[in-house]
Design a protein around this motif. Structure first.
Motif, PDB file in Angstrom:
ATOM      1  N   PHE A  53       9.395  49.585   8.513  1.00 45.37           N
ATOM      2  CA  PHE A  53      10.613  49.270   7.769  1.00 45.37           C
ATOM      3  C   PHE A  53      10.600  49.986   6.426  1.00 45.37           C
ATOM      4  O   PHE A  53       9.551  50.118   5.785  1.00 45.37           O
ATOM      5  CB  PHE A  53      10.721  47.756   7.535  1.00 45.37           C
ATOM      6  N   CYS A  54      11.757  50.438   5.989  1.00 43.06           N
ATOM      7  CA  CYS A  54      11.934  51.076   4.683  1.00 43.06           C
ATOM      8  C   CYS A  54      10.931  52.217   4.482  1.00 43.06           C
ATOM      9  O   CYS A  54      10.136  52.197   3.541  1.00 43.06           O
ATOM     10  CB  CYS A  54      11.802  50.053   3.567  1.00 43.06           C
ATOM     11  N   PRO A  55      10.947  53.228   5.347  1.00 47.28           N
ATOM     12  CA  PRO A  55       9.921  54.288   5.323  1.00 47.28           C
ATOM     13  C   PRO A  55      10.126  55.360   4.263  1.00 47.28           C
ATOM     14  O   PRO A  55       9.342  56.299   4.199  1.00 47.28           O
ATOM     15  CB  PRO A  55      10.041  54.887   6.725  1.00 47.28           C
ATOM     16  N   GLY A  56      11.154  55.254   3.448  1.00 46.43           N
ATOM     17  CA  GLY A  56      11.352  56.224   2.371  1.00 46.43           C
ATOM     18  C   GLY A  56      11.627  57.619   2.888  1.00 46.43           C
ATOM     19  O   GLY A  56      12.552  57.850   3.662  1.00 46.43           O
ATOM     20  N   THR A  57      10.771  58.564   2.485  1.00 45.47           N
ATOM     21  CA  THR A  57      10.953  59.962   2.901  1.00 45.47           C
ATOM     22  C   THR A  57      10.237  60.277   4.209  1.00 45.47           C
ATOM     23  O   THR A  57      10.339  61.392   4.711  1.00 45.47           O
ATOM     24  CB  THR A  57      10.411  60.901   1.815  1.00 45.47           C
ATOM     25  N   GLY A  58       9.465  59.321   4.739  1.00 44.82           N
ATOM     26  CA  GLY A  58       8.781  59.529   6.004  1.00 44.82           C
ATOM     27  C   GLY A  58       7.392  60.122   5.892  1.00 44.82           C
ATOM     28  O   GLY A  58       6.784  60.519   6.895  1.00 44.82           O
ATOM     29  N   GLU A  77      15.731  52.240   8.494  1.00 40.84           N
ATOM     30  CA  GLU A  77      16.092  52.575   7.106  1.00 40.84           C
ATOM     31  C   GLU A  77      17.607  52.493   6.943  1.00 40.84           C
ATOM     32  O   GLU A  77      18.355  52.866   7.856  1.00 40.84           O
ATOM     33  CB  GLU A  77      15.599  53.989   6.779  1.00 40.84           C
ATOM     34  N   ASN A  78      18.063  52.023   5.766  1.00 45.84           N
ATOM     35  CA  ASN A  78      19.498  51.877   5.533  1.00 45.84           C
ATOM     36  C   ASN A  78      19.973  52.657   4.308  1.00 45.84           C
ATOM     37  O   ASN A  78      21.099  52.471   3.857  1.00 45.84           O
ATOM     38  CB  ASN A  78      19.862  50.394   5.378  1.00 45.84           C
ATOM     39  N   ASN A  79      19.097  53.495   3.756  1.00 52.09           N
ATOM     40  CA  ASN A  79      19.464  54.308   2.603  1.00 52.09           C
ATOM     41  C   ASN A  79      19.838  55.714   3.090  1.00 52.09           C
ATOM     42  O   ASN A  79      18.996  56.408   3.664  1.00 52.09           O
ATOM     43  CB  ASN A  79      18.285  54.387   1.625  1.00 52.09           C
ATOM     44  N   HIS A  99      16.374  54.932  12.939  1.00 53.92           N
ATOM     45  CA  HIS A  99      17.535  54.065  13.087  1.00 53.92           C
ATOM     46  C   HIS A  99      18.119  53.754  11.710  1.00 53.92           C
ATOM     47  O   HIS A  99      17.428  53.178  10.862  1.00 53.92           O
ATOM     48  CB  HIS A  99      17.158  52.747  13.771  1.00 53.92           C
ATOM     49  N   LYS A 100      19.346  54.159  11.493  1.00 55.47           N
ATOM     50  CA  LYS A 100      20.033  53.776  10.245  1.00 55.47           C
ATOM     51  C   LYS A 100      20.569  52.365  10.444  1.00 55.47           C
ATOM     52  O   LYS A 100      21.616  52.153  11.045  1.00 55.47           O
ATOM     53  CB  LYS A 100      21.167  54.740   9.915  1.00 55.47           C
ATOM     54  N   LYS A 101      19.815  51.416   9.934  1.00 54.21           N
ATOM     55  CA  LYS A 101      20.123  50.014  10.227  1.00 54.21           C
ATOM     56  C   LYS A 101      19.628  49.124   9.091  1.00 54.21           C
ATOM     57  O   LYS A 101      18.551  49.339   8.539  1.00 54.21           O
ATOM     58  CB  LYS A 101      19.429  49.609  11.535  1.00 54.21           C
ATOM     59  N   ASN A 104      17.918  43.360   8.100  1.00 52.23           N
ATOM     60  CA  ASN A 104      18.344  42.009   8.468  1.00 52.23           C
ATOM     61  C   ASN A 104      19.115  41.974   9.784  1.00 52.23           C
ATOM     62  O   ASN A 104      19.176  40.942  10.448  1.00 52.23           O
ATOM     63  CB  ASN A 104      19.203  41.413   7.354  1.00 52.23           C
ATOM     64  N   LYS A 105      19.726  43.106  10.157  1.00 51.96           N
ATOM     65  CA  LYS A 105      20.538  43.160  11.366  1.00 51.96           C
ATOM     66  C   LYS A 105      19.813  43.855  12.521  1.00 51.96           C
ATOM     67  O   LYS A 105      20.378  43.973  13.613  1.00 51.96           O
ATOM     68  CB  LYS A 105      21.857  43.875  11.065  1.00 51.96           C
ATOM     69  N   PHE A 106      18.595  44.312  12.264  1.00 56.03           N
ATOM     70  CA  PHE A 106      17.837  45.002  13.306  1.00 56.03           C
ATOM     71  C   PHE A 106      17.206  43.994  14.260  1.00 56.03           C
ATOM     72  O   PHE A 106      16.534  43.050  13.840  1.00 56.03           O
ATOM     73  CB  PHE A 106      16.749  45.872  12.689  1.00 56.03           C
ATOM     74  N   ASN A 107      17.430  44.198  15.552  1.00 56.54           N
ATOM     75  CA  ASN A 107      16.848  43.326  16.580  1.00 56.54           C
ATOM     76  C   ASN A 107      16.410  44.165  17.774  1.00 56.54           C
ATOM     77  O   ASN A 107      17.051  45.158  18.127  1.00 56.54           O
ATOM     78  CB  ASN A 107      17.858  42.274  17.037  1.00 56.54           C
ATOM     79  N   THR A 108      15.305  43.778  18.354  1.00 57.28           N
ATOM     80  CA  THR A 108      14.816  44.432  19.563  1.00 57.28           C
ATOM     81  C   THR A 108      13.896  43.462  20.297  1.00 57.28           C
ATOM     82  O   THR A 108      13.258  42.601  19.670  1.00 57.28           O
ATOM     83  CB  THR A 108      14.051  45.728  19.224  1.00 57.28           C
ATOM     84  N   LYS A 109      13.832  43.586  21.611  1.00 55.74           N
ATOM     85  CA  LYS A 109      12.916  42.760  22.395  1.00 55.74           C
ATOM     86  C   LYS A 109      11.507  43.350  22.414  1.00 55.74           C
ATOM     87  O   LYS A 109      10.562  42.696  22.840  1.00 55.74           O
ATOM     88  CB  LYS A 109      13.447  42.627  23.831  1.00 55.74           C
TER      89      LYS A 109
END
Length: 377
Positions: A53-58, A77-79, A99-101, A104-109
């Motif tokens: 989550f929130c990986p910045g520049t990668g 990431e959402n920025n 994933h641009k997401k 709080n709204k990210f979901n996966t099984k």
């Protein structure tokens, strides 16, 4: 979520380390050291599925793919600025999924061997739900890598914020870009003392000093708060910097008790987060002093003239801390830095010109980031 992401969008930047900031061998060494310090090596990651989550520049994903041979990594990431860097820096890798997401709204099984969130948890106001999501996405017997903050460790940065306000006011600088350039030149020597391979000064200034919503926070997710949030859903396995002194024989050791051991040792050792080079002996409890200082700092408005009453209150509290530290160890680095800063506040009150160069204060760096490896049993 707080205004941290809104701030990044406003300045149209992502002020974290990028691949272009450091030589690749230096970046790889730093990343290896980071993981080794919390008890992980290449063998821990080879063939694993990672969620970050929130990986910045990668830069971390780049390292994990290149050096630790992970199976795949999913980046949330959402920025918009971060997304651009992620696509650029990781373009040649097929085992990355961006994933641009909104977190709080990210979901996966899907469940992951490792879930990583570095230097981002304090940016969220709903930290309980964020922690729960991170744990829920981790496999059974999987690991969580998390960075939290510390109220003792952030004192030095908080005081640099005040120092910045004084110098900006004194120099009559109001333009945002001029502030960045001015403060970057001042704090270059501070940062070089900390490490020659740290973030560039302008990025540090953007992320820590001019990001007012962040620096004016009064509460931080420290060990007591984290341990309360995770309950029995996850257990601390290792930390960096290391302060745990649990000497329990492994045959008598209970994983379920480990969080309690860390919490006890934290209260004994947190005074040593004030400065990365200073070890303070004896009992020192300045929590109430810090809480008071941080409440006063939150009253400062960077767009208005500094409230001298607020600075007077902060100086009085700093003098109380100096007195408590003096009883433990005379003339240690923290003590000298706080004395110098107290003089800066006094000189400002007397309307004297404040020198940009400091002798002890620029060497004063707290250990704010606490890196944690957690285990989901």
């Amino acid at each position: 979520m707080t205004n941290h992401l809104n701030y990044y969008k406003k300045i149209n930047k992502i002020p974290t380390i990028d691949l272009a900031d450091l030589k690749e061998n230096v970046l790889f060494l730093q990343r290896k050291n980071f993981y080794f310090s919390i008890g992980l090596t290449q063998n821990s990651f080879t063939g694993k599925n990672i969620l970050e989550f929130c990986p910045g520049t990668g830069y971390n994903a780049y390292f994990l793919i290149r050096q630790f041979k992970i199976r795949k990594i999913k980046l949330i990431e959402n920025n918009p600025s971060s997304i651009k860097f992620l696509k650029k820096n990781l373009s040649k890798f097929k085992n990355k999924f961006i994933h641009k997401k909104d977190l709080n709204k990210f979901n996966t099984k899907e469940k992951f061997d490792f879930v990583i969130m570095e230097n981002a948890l304090d940016n969220f106001s709903n930290e309980k739900s964020v922690i729960n999501k991170i744990i829920s996405l981790t496999k059974k017997n999987g690991n969580i890598i998390l960075t939290i903050g510390d109220k003792y460790g952030i004192l030095s940065t908080k005081l640099r914020f005040i120092f910045s306000l004084i110098l900006l006011e004194q120099s009559k600088i109001s333009n945002f870009n001029e502030k960045v350039n001015f403060l970057s030149n001042i704090f270059k020597s501070h940062l070089s003392y900390l490490s020659k391979n740290t973030r560039k000064a302008d990025k540090w200034v953007l992320d820590n000093i001019l990001n007012f919503d962040y620096i004016k926070k009064k509460n931080y997710i420290d060990y007591p708060k984290l341990i309360n949030l995770i309950g029995k859903k996850s257990y601390i396995q290792n930390i960096s910097p290391q302060f745990n002194k649990n000497l329990t024989f492994y045959k008598n050791f209970l994983i379920e008790k480990n969080n309690e051991f860390y919490l006890k040792d934290y209260f004994n050792e947190r005074k040593n987060f004030l400065d990365f080079e200073t070890q303070i002996e004896g009992e020192v409890n300045i929590e109430k002093n810090l809480d008071y200082i941080y409440r006063e700092i939150s009253k400062l408005n960077p767009n208005k003239k500094i409230d001298i009453k607020v600075l007077n209150n902060i100086r009085k509290e700093i003098l109380k801390i100096i007195y408590k530290l003096y009883k433990c160890k005379k003339n240690n680095k923290v003590l000298l830095a706080l004395k110098e800063f107290s003089e800066i506040l006094l000189n400002y009150k007397k309307k004297r010109i404040i020198k940009k160069k400091t002798k002890y204060f620029e060497k004063f760096w707290g250990i704010y980031n606490q890196n944690i490896l957690m285990y989901k049993k």
